[in-house]
Write a protein that holds these residues in place. Structure first.
Motif, PDB file in Angstrom:
ATOM      1  N   ASP A 245       0.795  -1.224   0.000  1.00 58.37           N
ATOM      2  CA  ASP A 245       0.000   0.000   0.000  1.00 58.37           C
ATOM      3  C   ASP A 245       0.833   1.282   0.000  1.00 58.37           C
ATOM      4  OD1 ASP A 245      -2.321  -1.559   0.067  1.00 58.37           O
ATOM      5  OD2 ASP A 245      -2.221  -1.703   2.255  1.00 58.37           O
ATOM      6  N   PHE A 246       2.167   1.166   0.021  1.00 61.60           N
ATOM      7  CA  PHE A 246       3.025   2.347  -0.006  1.00 61.60           C
ATOM      8  C   PHE A 246       2.861   3.077  -1.330  1.00 61.60           C
ATOM      9  CE2 PHE A 246       4.627   1.485   3.920  1.00 61.60           C
ATOM     10  CZ  PHE A 246       5.919   1.919   4.201  1.00 61.60           C
ATOM     11  N   ILE A 247       3.076   4.390  -1.297  1.00 66.93           N
ATOM     12  CA  ILE A 247       3.096   5.171  -2.520  1.00 66.93           C
ATOM     13  C   ILE A 247       4.557   5.436  -2.890  1.00 66.93           C
ATOM     14  CG2 ILE A 247       0.839   6.226  -2.175  1.00 66.93           C
ATOM     15  CD1 ILE A 247       2.267   8.733  -1.169  1.00 66.93           C
ATOM     16  N   ILE A 248       4.801   5.787  -4.131  1.00 67.37           N
ATOM     17  CA  ILE A 248       6.170   6.017  -4.600  1.00 67.37           C
ATOM     18  C   ILE A 248       6.823   7.134  -3.777  1.00 67.37           C
ATOM     19  CG2 ILE A 248       7.561   6.783  -6.569  1.00 67.37           C
ATOM     20  CD1 ILE A 248       5.482   5.362  -8.340  1.00 67.37           C
ATOM     21  N   GLY A 249       8.035   6.858  -3.293  1.00 67.83           N
ATOM     22  CA  GLY A 249       8.784   7.812  -2.489  1.00 67.83           C
ATOM     23  C   GLY A 249       8.594   7.639  -0.990  1.00 67.83           C
TER      24      GLY A 249
ATOM     25  N   MET B 113       9.865   2.884  -1.274  1.00 65.94           N
ATOM     26  CA  MET B 113       9.164   2.489  -2.505  1.00 65.94           C
ATOM     27  C   MET B 113       9.727   3.310  -3.656  1.00 65.94           C
ATOM     28  SD  MET B 113       6.775   0.785  -4.108  1.00 65.94           S
ATOM     29  CE  MET B 113       5.666   0.170  -2.859  1.00 65.94           C
ATOM     30  N   LYS B 114      10.222   2.648  -4.701  1.00 63.78           N
ATOM     31  CA  LYS B 114      10.811   3.332  -5.846  1.00 63.78           C
ATOM     32  C   LYS B 114       9.875   3.375  -7.044  1.00 63.78           C
ATOM     33  CE  LYS B 114      14.879   4.557  -4.533  1.00 63.78           C
ATOM     34  NZ  LYS B 114      15.206   5.954  -4.438  1.00 63.78           N
ATOM     35  N   LYS B 115       9.311   2.227  -7.424  1.00 63.50           N
ATOM     36  CA  LYS B 115       8.487   2.150  -8.626  1.00 63.50           C
ATOM     37  C   LYS B 115       7.361   1.146  -8.428  1.00 63.50           C
ATOM     38  CE  LYS B 115      12.514   2.583 -11.660  1.00 63.50           C
ATOM     39  NZ  LYS B 115      13.308   1.862 -12.645  1.00 63.50           N
ATOM     40  N   LYS B 116       6.289   1.359  -9.186  1.00 66.06           N
ATOM     41  CA  LYS B 116       5.199   0.391  -9.271  1.00 66.06           C
ATOM     42  C   LYS B 116       4.879   0.196 -10.740  1.00 66.06           C
ATOM     43  CE  LYS B 116       2.566   0.680  -5.028  1.00 66.06           C
ATOM     44  NZ  LYS B 116       1.242   0.844  -4.441  1.00 66.06           N
TER      45      LYS B 116
ATOM     46  N   VAL C   5      11.555  -1.710  -4.697  1.00 66.64           N
ATOM     47  CA  VAL C   5      11.894  -1.007  -3.464  1.00 66.64           C
ATOM     48  C   VAL C   5      13.410  -0.962  -3.302  1.00 66.64           C
ATOM     49  CG1 VAL C   5       9.753  -1.683  -2.300  1.00 66.64           C
ATOM     50  CG2 VAL C   5      11.770  -3.111  -2.041  1.00 66.64           C
ATOM     51  N   THR C   6      13.861  -0.027  -2.489  1.00 67.38           N
ATOM     52  CA  THR C   6      15.263  -0.001  -2.076  1.00 67.38           C
ATOM     53  C   THR C   6      15.316  -0.489  -0.639  1.00 67.38           C
ATOM     54  OG1 THR C   6      15.758   1.869  -3.513  1.00 67.38           O
ATOM     55  CG2 THR C   6      17.303   1.444  -1.719  1.00 67.38           C
ATOM     56  N   ILE C   7      16.119  -1.510  -0.406  1.00 67.74           N
ATOM     57  CA  ILE C   7      16.283  -2.079   0.933  1.00 67.74           C
ATOM     58  C   ILE C   7      17.743  -2.475   1.110  1.00 67.74           C
ATOM     59  CG2 ILE C   7      15.565  -4.354   0.112  1.00 67.74           C
ATOM     60  CD1 ILE C   7      14.390  -4.857   2.915  1.00 67.74           C
TER      61      ILE C   7
ATOM     62  N   LEU D 142       2.648  -9.313   2.519  1.00 67.52           N
ATOM     63  CA  LEU D 142       3.038 -10.031   3.736  1.00 67.52           C
ATOM     64  C   LEU D 142       3.925  -9.196   4.657  1.00 67.52           C
ATOM     65  CD1 LEU D 142       3.926 -13.492   2.142  1.00 67.52           C
ATOM     66  CD2 LEU D 142       1.850 -12.891   3.393  1.00 67.52           C
ATOM     67  N   VAL D 143       4.302  -7.992   4.220  1.00 65.03           N
ATOM     68  CA  VAL D 143       5.262  -7.169   4.975  1.00 65.03           C
ATOM     69  C   VAL D 143       4.530  -6.011   5.642  1.00 65.03           C
ATOM     70  CG1 VAL D 143       7.404  -5.851   4.848  1.00 65.03           C
ATOM     71  CG2 VAL D 143       7.064  -7.810   3.314  1.00 65.03           C
ATOM     72  N   LEU D 144       4.491  -6.028   6.978  1.00 70.26           N
ATOM     73  CA  LEU D 144       3.857  -4.956   7.753  1.00 70.26           C
ATOM     74  C   LEU D 144       4.907  -3.901   8.059  1.00 70.26           C
ATOM     75  CD1 LEU D 144       1.331  -3.928   9.227  1.00 70.26           C
ATOM     76  CD2 LEU D 144       2.148  -5.143  11.253  1.00 70.26           C
ATOM     77  N   MET D 145       4.587  -2.636   7.741  1.00 71.41           N
ATOM     78  CA  MET D 145       5.539  -1.542   7.846  1.00 71.41           C
ATOM     79  C   MET D 145       5.071  -0.466   8.821  1.00 71.41           C
ATOM     80  SD  MET D 145       7.791  -2.313   5.415  1.00 71.41           S
ATOM     81  CE  MET D 145       8.651  -0.771   5.251  1.00 71.41           C
ATOM     82  N   GLU D 146       6.024   0.268   9.366  1.00 69.83           N
ATOM     83  CA  GLU D 146       5.753   1.496  10.117  1.00 69.83           C
ATOM     84  C   GLU D 146       6.226   2.637   9.226  1.00 69.83           C
ATOM     85  OE1 GLU D 146       4.450   4.099  12.846  1.00 69.83           O
ATOM     86  OE2 GLU D 146       4.284   1.951  13.180  1.00 69.83           O
ATOM     87  N   VAL D 147       5.308   3.499   8.815  1.00 69.51           N
ATOM     88  CA  VAL D 147       5.626   4.588   7.900  1.00 69.51           C
ATOM     89  C   VAL D 147       6.455   5.642   8.626  1.00 69.51           C
ATOM     90  CG1 VAL D 147       4.689   6.367   6.388  1.00 69.51           C
ATOM     91  CG2 VAL D 147       3.516   4.171   6.598  1.00 69.51           C
ATOM     92  N   GLU D 148       7.549   6.079   7.987  1.00 72.86           N
ATOM     93  CA  GLU D 148       8.406   7.133   8.545  1.00 72.86           C
ATOM     94  C   GLU D 148       7.795   8.480   8.240  1.00 72.86           C
ATOM     95  OE1 GLU D 148      12.401   8.227   6.821  1.00 72.86           O
ATOM     96  OE2 GLU D 148      12.986   7.033   8.555  1.00 72.86           O
TER      97      GLU D 148
END
Length: 77
Positions: free
Chosen positions: A7-11, A42-45, A54-56, A70-76
């Motif tokens: 559900d992340f948006i680019i950037g 998140m880089k591209k969709k 993504v960059t990781i 499957l990946v639960l995130m905390e938004v910065e």
């Protein structure tokens, strides 16, 4: 705020809180560096949302939509 990597948006950037799933798919994500505590941007969709890039841990990684779900995130902020 928490949300799935899918559900992340680019950037958008966040930290991995939890990797759900079982067995081979969870192990595969861990082997690619998708582990709790890692920072992800998140880089591209793709036009239809699958796959995403993504960059990781300093490298670019492409994930399928079902893997990113499957990946639960905390938004910065």
């Amino acid at each position: 705020m928490q949300k799935k990597l899918e559900d992340f948006i680019i950037g958008e950037t966040g930290q991995i809180l939890k990797v759900e799933g079982e067995g081979r798919i969870r192990r595969r994500l861990f082997d690619m560096g998708v582990t709790p505590g890692a920072m992800v941007t998140m880089k591209k969709k793709a036009p239809l949302g699958d796959p995403i890039e993504v960059t990781i841990r300093g490298y670019e990684l492409s994930l399928r939509k079902d893997e990113a779900n499957l990946v639960l995130m905390e938004v910065e902020k």
